[in-house]
Design an enzyme around this catalytic site. Structure first.
Site, PDB file in Angstrom:
ATOM      1  N   LYS A  22       0.742  -1.192  -0.041  1.00 65.98           N
ATOM      2  CA  LYS A  22       0.040  -0.064  -0.090  1.00 65.98           C
ATOM      3  C   LYS A  22       0.842   1.329   0.062  1.00 65.98           C
ATOM      4  O   LYS A  22       0.634   2.278  -0.910  1.00 65.98           O
ATOM      5  CB  LYS A  22      -0.917  -0.027   1.244  1.00 65.98           C
ATOM      6  CG  LYS A  22      -1.339   1.647   1.464  1.00 65.98           C
ATOM      7  CD  LYS A  22      -2.345   1.367   2.694  1.00 65.98           C
ATOM      8  CE  LYS A  22      -1.822   1.615   4.194  1.00 65.98           C
ATOM      9  NZ  LYS A  22      -1.137   3.029   4.343  1.00 65.98           N
ATOM     10  N   ASN A  23       2.026   1.194   1.019  1.00 69.46           N
ATOM     11  CA  ASN A  23       2.579   2.532   1.014  1.00 69.46           C
ATOM     12  C   ASN A  23       3.731   2.751  -0.057  1.00 69.46           C
ATOM     13  O   ASN A  23       4.284   3.815  -0.058  1.00 69.46           O
ATOM     14  CB  ASN A  23       3.333   2.559   2.353  1.00 69.46           C
ATOM     15  CG  ASN A  23       2.153   2.755   3.477  1.00 69.46           C
ATOM     16  OD1 ASN A  23       1.198   3.123   3.197  1.00 69.46           O
ATOM     17  ND2 ASN A  23       2.692   2.421   4.880  1.00 69.46           N
ATOM     18  N   CYS A 117      -4.342  12.690  13.172  1.00 65.09           N
ATOM     19  CA  CYS A 117      -5.256  11.677  12.949  1.00 65.09           C
ATOM     20  C   CYS A 117      -4.651  10.768  14.339  1.00 65.09           C
ATOM     21  O   CYS A 117      -4.122  11.375  15.393  1.00 65.09           O
ATOM     22  CB  CYS A 117      -4.631  10.679  11.790  1.00 65.09           C
ATOM     23  SG  CYS A 117      -3.083  10.064  11.988  1.00 65.09           S
ATOM     24  N   ARG A 122       1.232  14.808  13.147  1.00 65.58           N
ATOM     25  CA  ARG A 122       1.484  14.528  11.677  1.00 65.58           C
ATOM     26  C   ARG A 122       1.584  15.721  11.005  1.00 65.58           C
ATOM     27  O   ARG A 122       0.850  15.966   9.835  1.00 65.58           O
ATOM     28  CB  ARG A 122       0.511  13.558  10.983  1.00 65.58           C
ATOM     29  CG  ARG A 122       0.435  12.179  11.811  1.00 65.58           C
ATOM     30  CD  ARG A 122      -0.292  10.966  11.207  1.00 65.58           C
ATOM     31  NE  ARG A 122       0.680  10.615  10.113  1.00 65.58           N
ATOM     32  CZ  ARG A 122       0.224   9.622   9.358  1.00 65.58           C
ATOM     33  NH1 ARG A 122      -1.031   9.062   9.596  1.00 65.58           N
ATOM     34  NH2 ARG A 122       0.999   9.196   8.194  1.00 65.58           N
ATOM     35  N   ASP A 309       5.321   0.810  12.193  1.00 65.46           N
ATOM     36  CA  ASP A 309       3.898   0.204  11.534  1.00 65.46           C
ATOM     37  C   ASP A 309       3.717  -1.146  12.001  1.00 65.46           C
ATOM     38  O   ASP A 309       2.796  -1.777  11.648  1.00 65.46           O
ATOM     39  CB  ASP A 309       3.749   0.364  10.051  1.00 65.46           C
ATOM     40  CG  ASP A 309       3.606   1.888   9.486  1.00 65.46           C
ATOM     41  OD1 ASP A 309       3.026   2.522  10.281  1.00 65.46           O
ATOM     42  OD2 ASP A 309       3.776   2.022   8.291  1.00 65.46           O
ATOM     43  N   ARG A 401      -8.510  -0.273   5.306  1.00 60.11           N
ATOM     44  CA  ARG A 401      -7.700   0.829   4.657  1.00 60.11           C
ATOM     45  C   ARG A 401      -6.545   0.061   4.216  1.00 60.11           C
ATOM     46  O   ARG A 401      -5.724   0.591   3.178  1.00 60.11           O
ATOM     47  CB  ARG A 401      -7.464   1.978   5.844  1.00 60.11           C
ATOM     48  CG  ARG A 401      -8.560   2.782   5.988  1.00 60.11           C
ATOM     49  CD  ARG A 401      -8.033   4.133   6.794  1.00 60.11           C
ATOM     50  NE  ARG A 401      -6.724   4.285   6.060  1.00 60.11           N
ATOM     51  CZ  ARG A 401      -5.723   4.762   6.848  1.00 60.11           C
ATOM     52  NH1 ARG A 401      -6.031   4.913   8.208  1.00 60.11           N
ATOM     53  NH2 ARG A 401      -4.510   5.226   6.251  1.00 60.11           N
TER      54      ARG A 401
HETATM   55  N1  EPU Z   1       6.990  14.785  10.728  1.00 59.91           N
HETATM   56  C1  EPU Z   1       7.196  16.126  10.895  1.00 59.91           C
HETATM   57  N2  EPU Z   1       6.938  17.052   9.728  1.00 59.91           N
HETATM   58  C2  EPU Z   1       6.732  16.677   8.472  1.00 59.91           C
HETATM   59  C3  EPU Z   1       6.585  15.334   8.210  1.00 59.91           C
HETATM   60  C4  EPU Z   1       6.727  14.356   9.121  1.00 59.91           C
HETATM   61  O1  EPU Z   1       7.689  16.486  11.862  1.00 59.91           O
HETATM   62  O2  EPU Z   1       6.627  17.563   7.590  1.00 59.91           O
HETATM   63  C5  EPU Z   1       7.226  13.704  11.471  1.00 59.91           C
HETATM   64  C6  EPU Z   1       5.932  13.083  11.673  1.00 59.91           C
HETATM   65  O3  EPU Z   1       5.062  13.718  12.699  1.00 59.91           O
HETATM   66  C7  EPU Z   1       6.334  11.741  12.326  1.00 59.91           C
HETATM   67  C8  EPU Z   1       7.779  11.535  11.737  1.00 59.91           C
HETATM   68  O4  EPU Z   1       8.063  13.002  11.065  1.00 59.91           O
HETATM   69  O5  EPU Z   1       6.630  12.006  13.685  1.00 59.91           O
HETATM   70  C9  EPU Z   1       7.816  10.515  10.583  1.00 59.91           C
HETATM   71  O6  EPU Z   1       6.815  10.835   9.739  1.00 59.91           O
HETATM   72  P1  EPU Z   1       6.935  10.680   8.174  1.00 59.91           P
HETATM   73  O7  EPU Z   1       6.374  11.663   7.452  1.00 59.91           O
HETATM   74  O8  EPU Z   1       7.744   9.693   7.687  1.00 59.91           O
HETATM   75  O9  EPU Z   1       5.278   9.740   7.887  1.00 59.91           O
HETATM   76  P2  EPU Z   1       4.208   9.786   6.781  1.00 59.91           P
HETATM   77  O10 EPU Z   1       5.098   9.618   5.474  1.00 59.91           O
HETATM   78  O11 EPU Z   1       3.237  10.571   6.672  1.00 59.91           O
HETATM   79  C10 EPU Z   1       4.310   7.285   6.253  1.00 59.91           C
HETATM   80  C11 EPU Z   1       3.474   5.946   6.125  1.00 59.91           C
HETATM   81  C12 EPU Z   1       2.993   5.465   7.508  1.00 59.91           C
HETATM   82  C13 EPU Z   1       4.284   5.489   8.461  1.00 59.91           C
HETATM   83  C14 EPU Z   1       5.329   6.334   8.309  1.00 59.91           C
HETATM   84  C15 EPU Z   1       6.554   6.039   9.329  1.00 59.91           C
HETATM   85  C16 EPU Z   1       2.441   6.044   4.117  1.00 59.91           C
HETATM   86  C17 EPU Z   1       1.287   6.398   3.143  1.00 59.91           C
HETATM   87  N3  EPU Z   1       2.402   6.193   5.181  1.00 59.91           N
HETATM   88  O12 EPU Z   1       3.874   8.202   6.765  1.00 59.91           O
HETATM   89  O13 EPU Z   1       2.243   4.481   7.365  1.00 59.91           O
HETATM   90  O14 EPU Z   1       3.606   4.990   9.804  1.00 59.91           O
HETATM   91  O15 EPU Z   1       5.576   6.972   6.841  1.00 59.91           O
HETATM   92  O16 EPU Z   1       7.123   5.099   8.512  1.00 59.91           O
HETATM   93  O17 EPU Z   1       3.293   5.534   3.514  1.00 59.91           O
HETATM   94  C18 EPU Z   1       0.430   3.087   7.684  1.00 59.91           C
HETATM   95  O18 EPU Z   1       0.661   2.274   6.823  1.00 59.91           O
HETATM   96  O19 EPU Z   1      -0.265   2.683   8.830  1.00 59.91           O
HETATM   97  C19 EPU Z   1       1.131   4.220   8.122  1.00 59.91           C
HETATM   98  C20 EPU Z   1       0.650   5.197   9.208  1.00 59.91           C
END
Ligand code: EPU
Length: 422
Positions: A22-23, A117, A122, A309, A401
């Site tokens: 998915k990701n 969320c 986030r 995850d 999801r």
């Molecule tokens: N963060 C910031 N600022 C930003 C972006 C992120 O402070 O601009 C922080 C976040 O709050 C968090 C950390 O950085 O504490 C890491 O977040 P990241 O941006 O890596 O998460 P994401 O890209 O929004 C993806 C996956 C998540 C997974 C995370 C971490 C997808 C669609 N989502 O989210 O997957 O937990 O990376 O590996 O790829 C799931 O599949 O259940 C899921 C939540």
């Protein structure tokens, strides 16, 4: 609304083929926006998040169809409405990864600002900082992020680290935008997750010039345009990890095929340390266990560390360990909605800031529980497979999801899961 009634304890035995990730699929679907013409993405799982992504791309002007083999064909020849509306974005945060490709291709993009969320605040500050360094002008309007670069983006040296390490979708956004930027871009502290490597490989197959794939430093030589692509996405390592825990928690034996164990080293290492047998083979691995697992200390980290995850799923497993474990969350420090629900099933978990002390118990007992987010819900399914009695899990749309009809995957290998509409 659907609920699951799960009878336990059961023993899972048999073979499961791991679905596409998915990701990886979500940013790769967004990447098709970078090329005029039809792209085909193969092995995309049939999930509600994927349906939301298809809808989002259609709203932008793409033609999207699902082919008979389940592949998704996205024709991004025309993008006449580069706007990600609140109604779609609020249902799926990953919608934000259209921002980079849209501004690169169209010179303007507007995407509703995602809210928090169940797993935390986030923010997207790092995504926006990266795009600004590529020359986009960004402002907020009616809750929407508006990014503009009418003259095109310009390559830059960008540091993408944040308080919790790298950002996965932030890296995806900046990487996609940089492929069409003029000149050279260097992204330092890029996410190294296999899903980002898969995205980079897909972009290169479209004609991008990215090197350093899989490392924290990505180098991108901008090109004038990208071509449509046919691309098969990687297997879902989180689904695989979830089913590995399924084998261990039910003291069963599962053979997982289409499973890239090399992407799961931290997980396989933890399983082996607590006594679970993981035998790798050419197409995946066999996971087997009987008895009571040993306790463990787990700290989640960005890849190649232990994945956030799979934190909730391992909490379910360690809840039954012979001793006390500690689980520390270093990616999403508030991602503990499952703790209270698992305690309703007679687990002994105590949250202490971004950590949970898991005092192992010798049995879990069925209870009515509430799914709160995707991975927390998967952990409740795992706990229910091992618990005595019939567990009812409410709000299973969270599970849908990210896990394709999980009951149809697990029932053939011994689970007793009934989906009911209430
Ligand atoms: N963060 C910031 N600022 C930003 C972006 C992120 O402070 O601009 C922080 C976040 O709050 C968090 C950390 O950085 O504490 C890491 O977040 P990241 O941006 O890596 O998460 P994401 O890209 O929004 C993806 C996956 C998540 C997974 C995370 C971490 C997808 C669609 N989502 O989210 O997957 O937990 O990376 O590996 O790829 C799931 O599949 O259940 C899921 C939540």
């Amino acid at each position: 609304m659907d609920v699951f009634r799960i009878e336990g304890p059961v023993q899972l035995k048999g073979q499961i083929r791991i679905n596409g990730s998915k990701n990886a699929a979500l940013p790769i679907m967004a990447a098709t926006l970078l090329a005029a013409g039809p792209s085909t993405i193969q092995d995309v799982p049939d999930l509600s998040d994927i349906s939301i992504c298809k809808l989002l791309l259609k709203e932008l002007g793409c033609h999207v169809e699902t082919l008979s083999d389940g592949s998704i064909r996205i024709d991004a020849t025309t993008i006449d409405n580069p706007v990600g509306e609140y109604d779609i974005v609020r249902k799926m945060r990953a919608s934000i990864c259209i921002l980079g490709p849209l501004v690169a291709r169209c010179g303007r993009a507007e995407v509703s600002m995602p809210g928090g969320c169940a797993i935390g605040d986030r923010p997207i500050n790092i995504h926006l900082r990266g795009l600004m360094e590529l020359g986009a002008k960004i402002h907020l309007e009616n809750g929407n992020v508006v990014a503009e670069a009418p003259q095109g983006l310009k390559g830059a040296e960008i540091f993408l680290g944040g308080a919790y390490g790298s950002t996965v979708l932030g890296t995806a956004n900046i990487l996609m935008a940089a492929t069409l930027a003029q000149g050279h871009t260097m992204i330092e502290s890029a996410a190294c997750e296999p899903e980002i490597a898969d995205l980079a490989n897909c972009l290169n197959a479209m004609g991008a010039k990215i090197s350093g794939i899989g490392s924290p430093r990505l180098e991108v030589e901008g090109v004038k345009e990208l071509q449509p692509v046919t691309y098969r996405i990687i297997p879902d390592r989180i689904e695989a990890g979830t089913f590995m825990v399924g084998a261990a928690i039910t003291q069963g034996c599962l053979d997982l095929t289409n499973c890239l164990t090399k992407d799961l080293m931290a997980v396989v290492d933890t399983l082996r340390r607590i006594g679970v047998t993981v035998d790798t083979h050419q197409d995946g691995c066999t996971v087997a266990f009987s008895g009571r697992v040993k306790p463990a200390d787990i700290t989640t980290h960005p890849y190649p560390g232990f994945p956030t995850d799979l934190q909730a799923q391992f909490m379910a497993l360690l809840a039954l360990a012979d001793g006390n474990s500690i689980i520390i969350e270093k990616v999403f420090p508030d991602r503990f909605m499952h703790v209270a629900e698992m305690n309703r099933m007679a687990a002994n978990l105590r949250k202490e800031g971004p950590a949970v002390v898991v005092a192992g118990v010798d049995r879990l007992i069925a209870a009515p529980v509430m799914a709160s987010d995707l991975r927390a819900s998967a952990a409740l399914v795992l706990a229910a497979l091992a618990a005595e009695g019939t567990t009812t899990i409410n709000r299973v749309y969270h599970i849908d999801r990210g896990y394709e009809r999980i009951e149809e995957r697990l029932n053939p290998v011994g689970a007793k899961i009934v989906r009911e509409s209430v």
